[in-house]
Design a protein around this motif. Structure first.
Motif, short mmCIF file in Angstrom:
data_model
loop_
_atom_site.label_atom_id
_atom_site.label_comp_id
_atom_site.label_asym_id
_atom_site.label_seq_id
_atom_site.Cartn_x
_atom_site.Cartn_y
_atom_site.Cartn_z
N TYR A 188 0.87 -1.19 0.00
CA TYR A 188 0.00 0.00 0.00
C TYR A 188 0.90 1.24 0.00
CZ TYR A 188 -3.47 -3.36 1.64
OH TYR A 188 -4.29 -4.45 1.76
N LEU A 189 0.56 2.18 -0.86
CA LEU A 189 1.36 3.42 -0.94
C LEU A 189 0.42 4.61 -0.79
CD1 LEU A 189 4.16 4.28 -3.40
CD2 LEU A 189 2.13 5.72 -3.41
N ALA A 190 0.84 5.59 0.02
CA ALA A 190 0.01 6.80 0.21
C ALA A 190 0.76 8.02 -0.30
CB ALA A 190 -0.27 6.99 1.70
N ALA A 191 0.04 8.91 -1.01
CA ALA A 191 0.66 10.17 -1.47
C ALA A 191 -0.44 11.22 -1.68
CB ALA A 191 1.46 9.92 -2.75
N SER A 192 -0.03 12.41 -2.08
CA SER A 192 -1.01 13.49 -2.25
C SER A 192 -0.66 14.35 -3.47
CB SER A 192 -1.08 14.35 -0.99
OG SER A 192 0.10 15.10 -0.86
N SER A 193 -1.60 15.26 -3.79
CA SER A 193 -1.51 16.00 -5.06
C SER A 193 -0.56 17.19 -5.06
CB SER A 193 -2.92 16.52 -5.40
OG SER A 193 -3.49 17.20 -4.28
N ASN A 194 -0.10 17.61 -3.89
CA ASN A 194 0.48 18.96 -3.84
C ASN A 194 1.98 19.05 -3.57
OD1 ASN A 194 -1.13 18.48 -1.02
ND2 ASN A 194 0.86 19.36 -0.71
N LYS A 195 2.69 17.92 -3.66
CA LYS A 195 4.14 18.01 -3.43
C LYS A 195 4.87 17.88 -4.77
CE LYS A 195 3.85 16.59 1.40
NZ LYS A 195 4.32 17.73 2.18
N ASN A 196 5.56 16.74 -4.97
CA ASN A 196 6.34 16.61 -6.22
C ASN A 196 5.46 16.52 -7.46
OD1 ASN A 196 8.60 16.41 -4.49
ND2 ASN A 196 8.18 14.23 -4.25
N LEU A 197 4.20 16.22 -7.26
CA LEU A 197 3.27 16.19 -8.40
C LEU A 197 3.02 17.59 -8.95
CD1 LEU A 197 0.47 13.60 -7.55
CD2 LEU A 197 1.56 13.87 -9.79
N GLN A 198 3.27 18.58 -8.11
CA GLN A 198 3.13 19.99 -8.50
C GLN A 198 1.68 20.36 -8.85
OE1 GLN A 198 7.77 20.40 -10.05
NE2 GLN A 198 6.16 21.09 -11.44
N ILE A 203 -6.18 16.54 -2.74
CA ILE A 203 -6.41 15.14 -3.12
C ILE A 203 -5.35 14.27 -2.44
CG2 ILE A 203 -6.25 13.46 -5.00
CD1 ILE A 203 -8.77 14.85 -5.19
N SER A 204 -5.83 13.23 -1.80
CA SER A 204 -4.97 12.26 -1.13
C SER A 204 -5.27 10.93 -1.79
CB SER A 204 -5.41 12.24 0.33
OG SER A 204 -4.43 11.76 1.18
N PHE A 205 -4.29 10.09 -2.00
CA PHE A 205 -4.62 8.84 -2.69
C PHE A 205 -3.80 7.66 -2.19
CE2 PHE A 205 -1.68 11.33 -5.29
CZ PHE A 205 -0.68 10.43 -5.60
#
Ligand SMILES: Cc1ncc(COP(=O)(O)O)c(C=O)c1O
Length: 383
Positions: A188-198, A203-205
């Motif tokens: 399972y991996l967690a990440a969000s829309s506002n860091k390296n995705l620029q 949004i959290s996913f």
């Protein structure tokens, strides 16, 4: 397209975005239950999966929320039996422990220093000696507190040997440091829309193999909004999130994904690494010391020791930069006074050079002679 007044964000996200990402939010109003919106959601979720896994076997589950939502969703939805080991070597590892505590999971904390790599043999022994069967392990990839990069591939190998499912908080590594979930044995991996995705915040996913997302059907739910399995099921059946999504943030995320595909994850990491080298060279010349050794560094965010000279004050320094449209960030370490500078987002080497010029000006402003040979001796008052 009119240019938006540019701020250089050197905080660890939300990061500086392109104007095209900002403007992507300006769209006609739409009800997110419409088919047109379904196509955008589908694009976003399948492309996010493709950055780290095969989208035939893995899927991305989207939530409206900050990054913590996805981490909390995994921890509160997935555990059915056995204990979880949580690696804590910074504030975000600590947050994993706090979530486990809040949901009364059967959790064990593996503490490791914030400035040194995890000792894998000690971790192995720790797991072996626990009185319970360990079924899960949670770890932060890039510990944003310091910039320490945890070796998730090696930890994944240990998990494989011991039949443990690994959960990774990749909030501040996703979309910069190349990740292969299958190869690294990440369940399972967690990440969000506002860091390296620029992209924009909101949004959290969670990314996971489809068979794990489908699995839990009978066990009693422990959560509601953040239920990973319900959110996945609903998306498969309807192409929608269960509850109102942050519509405009998703349009921005679509644009951010297009721009990441154009740049490439590997190439983005090369750009960020170049910014980091420039930053470190300049800061070292100015006498600053940073906490994590280069060989264990993510090269995305750096915790810098606060000077001990009397004239230094973080708030003053922050305000000095802020007046110049640059944002820097306070530290989060308990026993070491630090401040943080991130080098992620739509930034160039010129931005980092501007930061360094202003830092030199600031030091002069507080009475430091920046022409001195041993600036570290002045900043850290060893004279
Ligand atoms: C590693 C890590 N995990 C979790 C979070 C929490 O994200 P948010 O503040 O968006 O909830 C952050 C935020 O900086 C982070 O760096």
């Amino acid at each position: 397209m009119q240019k938006v007044n540019r701020h250089i964000l050197l905080n660890p996200g939300p990061a500086t975005t392109t104007d095209s990402v900002k403007y992507a939010q300006v769209v006609p109003d739409i009800c997110p239950r419409e088919n047109d919106f379904f196509h955008i959601m589908h694009f976003v979720s399948s492309e996010l999966t493709s950055f780290v896994a095969d989208k035939e076997q893995y899927a991305t589950v989207l939530f409206g929320g900050s990054g913590t939502a996805s981490v909390e969703s995994i921890l509160s939805s997935v555990m059915t039996d056995g204990a979880i080991v949580i690696i804590n070597n910074g504030a975000y590892g600590q947050r994993l422990c706090e979530i486990a505590h809040a949901y009364q999971l059967d959790w064990y904390e593996f503490k490791s220093p914030p400035d040194h790599p995890i000792q894998l043999d000690i971790l192995k022994t720790f797991i072996q000696k626990l009185p319970k069967t360990v079924s899960y392990l949670a770890v932060v990839h890039n510990e944003t507190t310091t910039g320490l990069l945890n070796d998730i591939e090696a930890i994944g190998t240990i998990c494989k040997e011991k039949n443990i499912e690994m959960m990774v908080d990749a909030m501040s590594s996703f979309a910069a440091i190349p990740i292969d979930m299958n190869k690294m044995n990440i369940a399972y991996l967690a990440a969000s829309s506002n860091k390296n995705l620029q992209g924009m915040a909101g949004i959290s996913f969670v990314i996971a193999p489809k068979n794990k997302l489908e699995k839990k059907k009978t066990t009693k739910p422990t959560n509601y909004y953040l239920n990973l399995h319900s959110q996945f099921k609903y998306f498969i059946e309807t192409g929608q999130m269960r509850f109102t999504p942050p519509v405009q943030t998703i349009y921005a995320l679509k644009q951010a994904i297009i721009e990441l595909k154009e740049e490439g994850v590997k190439e983005r990491y090369e750009r960020y690494s170049q910014l980091w080298e420039t930053l470190i060279e300049g800061l070292t010349k100015l006498g600053f010391k940073y906490i994590v050794p280069a060989e264990n560094h993510s090269k995305l965010i750096t915790a810098i020791l606060e000077p001990t000279c009397k004239a230094y004050n973080f708030t003053n320094m922050h305000d000095y930069f802020y007046k110049n449209s640059i944002t820097i960030y306070p530290g989060k370490l308990k026993n070491m006074n630090s401040f943080r500078v991130a080098n992620i987002g739509d930034l160039t080497v010129n931005d980092i050079n501007l930061f360094l010029t202003i830092m030199e000006e600031y030091l002069q402003y507080i009475g430091i002679d920046t022409k001195e040979e041993n600036l570290a001796g002045i900043l850290y008052e060893s004279k």
